[in-house]
Design an enzyme around this catalytic site. Sequence first.
Site, PDB file in Angstrom:
ATOM      1  N   HIS A  23      66.372 -68.658 -17.343  1.00  0.00           N
ATOM      2  CA  HIS A  23      67.702 -68.818 -17.945  1.00  0.00           C
ATOM      3  C   HIS A  23      67.788 -70.195 -18.605  1.00  0.00           C
ATOM      4  O   HIS A  23      68.696 -70.963 -18.311  1.00  0.00           O
ATOM      5  CB  HIS A  23      68.826 -68.739 -16.893  1.00  0.00           C
ATOM      6  CG  HIS A  23      69.147 -67.359 -16.438  1.00  0.00           C
ATOM      7  ND1 HIS A  23      69.913 -67.112 -15.320  1.00  0.00           N
ATOM      8  CD2 HIS A  23      68.843 -66.140 -16.942  1.00  0.00           C
ATOM      9  CE1 HIS A  23      70.050 -65.819 -15.149  1.00  0.00           C
ATOM     10  NE2 HIS A  23      69.413 -65.203 -16.121  1.00  0.00           N
ATOM     11  N   HIS A  79      68.662 -52.599 -17.899  1.00  0.00           N
ATOM     12  CA  HIS A  79      69.381 -53.863 -18.096  1.00  0.00           C
ATOM     13  C   HIS A  79      68.858 -54.499 -19.375  1.00  0.00           C
ATOM     14  O   HIS A  79      67.641 -54.515 -19.605  1.00  0.00           O
ATOM     15  CB  HIS A  79      69.110 -54.747 -16.869  1.00  0.00           C
ATOM     16  CG  HIS A  79      69.708 -56.098 -16.893  1.00  0.00           C
ATOM     17  ND1 HIS A  79      70.892 -56.397 -17.521  1.00  0.00           N
ATOM     18  CD2 HIS A  79      69.278 -57.266 -16.326  1.00  0.00           C
ATOM     19  CE1 HIS A  79      71.160 -57.687 -17.346  1.00  0.00           C
ATOM     20  NE2 HIS A  79      70.191 -58.236 -16.636  1.00  0.00           N
ATOM     21  N   GLU A  81      69.088 -57.691 -20.438  1.00  0.00           N
ATOM     22  CA  GLU A  81      68.746 -59.113 -20.509  1.00  0.00           C
ATOM     23  C   GLU A  81      67.281 -59.249 -20.950  1.00  0.00           C
ATOM     24  O   GLU A  81      66.428 -58.424 -20.613  1.00  0.00           O
ATOM     25  CB  GLU A  81      68.986 -59.797 -19.147  1.00  0.00           C
ATOM     26  CG  GLU A  81      69.063 -61.306 -19.296  1.00  0.00           C
ATOM     27  CD  GLU A  81      69.618 -62.026 -18.063  1.00  0.00           C
ATOM     28  OE1 GLU A  81      69.879 -61.368 -17.030  1.00  0.00           O
ATOM     29  OE2 GLU A  81      69.778 -63.261 -18.153  1.00  0.00           O
ATOM     30  N   ASP A  83      64.627 -60.788 -20.309  1.00  0.00           N
ATOM     31  CA  ASP A  83      63.436 -60.759 -19.461  1.00  0.00           C
ATOM     32  C   ASP A  83      62.960 -59.332 -19.190  1.00  0.00           C
ATOM     33  O   ASP A  83      61.809 -59.126 -18.793  1.00  0.00           O
ATOM     34  CB  ASP A  83      63.654 -61.527 -18.151  1.00  0.00           C
ATOM     35  CG  ASP A  83      64.922 -61.159 -17.431  1.00  0.00           C
ATOM     36  OD1 ASP A  83      65.933 -60.853 -18.098  1.00  0.00           O
ATOM     37  OD2 ASP A  83      64.929 -61.182 -16.191  1.00  0.00           O
ATOM     38  N   HIS A 145      73.742 -57.690 -12.388  1.00  0.00           N
ATOM     39  CA  HIS A 145      74.717 -58.758 -12.527  1.00  0.00           C
ATOM     40  C   HIS A 145      75.300 -58.871 -13.928  1.00  0.00           C
ATOM     41  O   HIS A 145      76.002 -59.845 -14.220  1.00  0.00           O
ATOM     42  CB  HIS A 145      74.057 -60.099 -12.138  1.00  0.00           C
ATOM     43  CG  HIS A 145      72.957 -60.524 -13.072  1.00  0.00           C
ATOM     44  ND1 HIS A 145      72.895 -61.783 -13.602  1.00  0.00           N
ATOM     45  CD2 HIS A 145      71.908 -59.861 -13.608  1.00  0.00           C
ATOM     46  CE1 HIS A 145      71.844 -61.892 -14.395  1.00  0.00           C
ATOM     47  NE2 HIS A 145      71.234 -60.739 -14.402  1.00  0.00           N
ATOM     48  N   ASP A 164      67.457 -56.030 -11.326  1.00  0.00           N
ATOM     49  CA  ASP A 164      67.471 -57.372 -10.732  1.00  0.00           C
ATOM     50  C   ASP A 164      67.782 -57.350  -9.226  1.00  0.00           C
ATOM     51  O   ASP A 164      67.350 -58.244  -8.486  1.00  0.00           O
ATOM     52  CB  ASP A 164      68.538 -58.248 -11.424  1.00  0.00           C
ATOM     53  CG  ASP A 164      68.085 -58.743 -12.791  1.00  0.00           C
ATOM     54  OD1 ASP A 164      66.883 -59.008 -12.969  1.00  0.00           O
ATOM     55  OD2 ASP A 164      68.944 -58.870 -13.674  1.00  0.00           O
ATOM     56  N   TYR A 192      67.548 -66.377  -4.759  1.00  0.00           N
ATOM     57  CA  TYR A 192      67.917 -65.477  -5.856  1.00  0.00           C
ATOM     58  C   TYR A 192      69.347 -64.956  -5.639  1.00  0.00           C
ATOM     59  O   TYR A 192      70.177 -64.974  -6.543  1.00  0.00           O
ATOM     60  CB  TYR A 192      66.911 -64.330  -5.863  1.00  0.00           C
ATOM     61  CG  TYR A 192      66.929 -63.391  -7.033  1.00  0.00           C
ATOM     62  CD1 TYR A 192      66.103 -63.607  -8.129  1.00  0.00           C
ATOM     63  CD2 TYR A 192      67.722 -62.253  -7.023  1.00  0.00           C
ATOM     64  CE1 TYR A 192      66.091 -62.718  -9.189  1.00  0.00           C
ATOM     65  CE2 TYR A 192      67.709 -61.365  -8.088  1.00  0.00           C
ATOM     66  CZ  TYR A 192      66.889 -61.604  -9.166  1.00  0.00           C
ATOM     67  OH  TYR A 192      66.874 -60.721 -10.202  1.00  0.00           O
ATOM     68  N   HIS A 225      61.888 -57.932 -10.513  1.00  0.00           N
ATOM     69  CA  HIS A 225      61.247 -59.246 -10.318  1.00  0.00           C
ATOM     70  C   HIS A 225      60.657 -59.290  -8.910  1.00  0.00           C
ATOM     71  O   HIS A 225      61.327 -58.918  -7.943  1.00  0.00           O
ATOM     72  CB  HIS A 225      62.262 -60.389 -10.407  1.00  0.00           C
ATOM     73  CG  HIS A 225      62.900 -60.556 -11.751  1.00  0.00           C
ATOM     74  ND1 HIS A 225      62.214 -60.944 -12.866  1.00  0.00           N
ATOM     75  CD2 HIS A 225      64.181 -60.394 -12.144  1.00  0.00           C
ATOM     76  CE1 HIS A 225      63.045 -61.019 -13.894  1.00  0.00           C
ATOM     77  NE2 HIS A 225      64.238 -60.676 -13.484  1.00  0.00           N
TER      78      HIS A 225
END
Length: 394
Positions: A23, A79, A81, A83, A145, A164, A192, A225
């Site tokens: 991030h 998701h 995002e 990554d 999230h 996540d 995390y 992850h």
Amino acid sequence: MSINVKNNVDWVGKIDWELRKFHGDEYSTHRGSTYNAYLIKEEKVALVETVWAPFAKEFVANLAGEIDLKKIDYVIANHAESDHSGALPELMQHIPDTPIYCTKNGVKSLKGHYHQDWNFNVVKTGDRLSLGKKELIFVEAPMLHWPDTMFCYLTQDNILFSNDAFGQHYATEYMFNDLVDQSELFEECLKYYANILTPFSPMVIKKIKEVLSFNLPLDIICTSHGVIWRDKPEQIVEKYLEWANDYQENQITIIYDTMWNGTRLMAQQIAAGIKDADNEVNVKLFNLAKSDKNDVITEVFKSKAILVGSPTINRGVLVSVAGTLEEIKGLKFKNKKAAAFGCYGWSGESVKIISGILEESGFDVINEGLKVMWNPDDESITKCTEFGKQIARL
Ligand code: FEO
């Protein structure tokens, strides 16, 4: 490279041993991370997630070694995002018409990121996608999230792809929870949760209860992850329920920065006072100028109370303290007590400023804090000790 997860499900992600910041500069990753993607080869072939953009070409080349890309029938984007979606532009150049399954918010996020009009297929909780004898069942998980987040579940193999949730930034070649060092694993899981999921704890509890109410057998959790939970996957679900329930240990954490040692001396004396009054409590001190922010946040997460100290500078507080307080404010900690302290030379606003931010951040601020002019003398040292004793009693 691929790793078999179970039957026709293979891990096809990327282990990023070098990652130290995630991030941007927001999250420290002392142990690297992994971006997990999964290939499910049933009568129909589904790819669940991709990897972060810097590894896009490597990912697609590796995937092409596993399967003719044109044989991928469905891409699942749990998701948006970067990554997890970062390799989509590279992949979709090869298979531009392949449908991408995601939530309604997923379409918005993916379009917002990549400005591509791919073949999006919106799914909702309970929707099913047949892969032949087995099916994928989708479960929306908004704000776990991001608004677009969802999970999916593979029937018969009883695998939850949780994105996540239940993950860790933890690079390992072992890839399964039973093969890695357990203290490293749970340290990263807790960090995390504390740094990413704390503000969403009410949603964590609600979503876990909802998924459990489906009564689906659970053999494996494939996170996006870190390790795959194949040994007692329910253990991390139970940990999440514990952490989401305003978790705390018998710990008081003192965080501070100092200019000429006065506020450091106060921190040490306050700690001594706490220990005098309560020898059981675990007191930890962190100089914020010398500590990793995310490790400190994890300690705050574990604490029943925090004490925050800064000298006054230019009618404000030191930047390391201000930055950490900003982070703490966003994480919406609950059920924690707090107090402020600090040295000053003439105007002395720091304690009031810190107390105000702590209150605004949802802490129960238990007193007006402790200000000491210049460096603490014997009388002030005694006041610090008494302050610590009072904190311990409260
Ligand atoms: Fe791992 Fe929210 O991305």
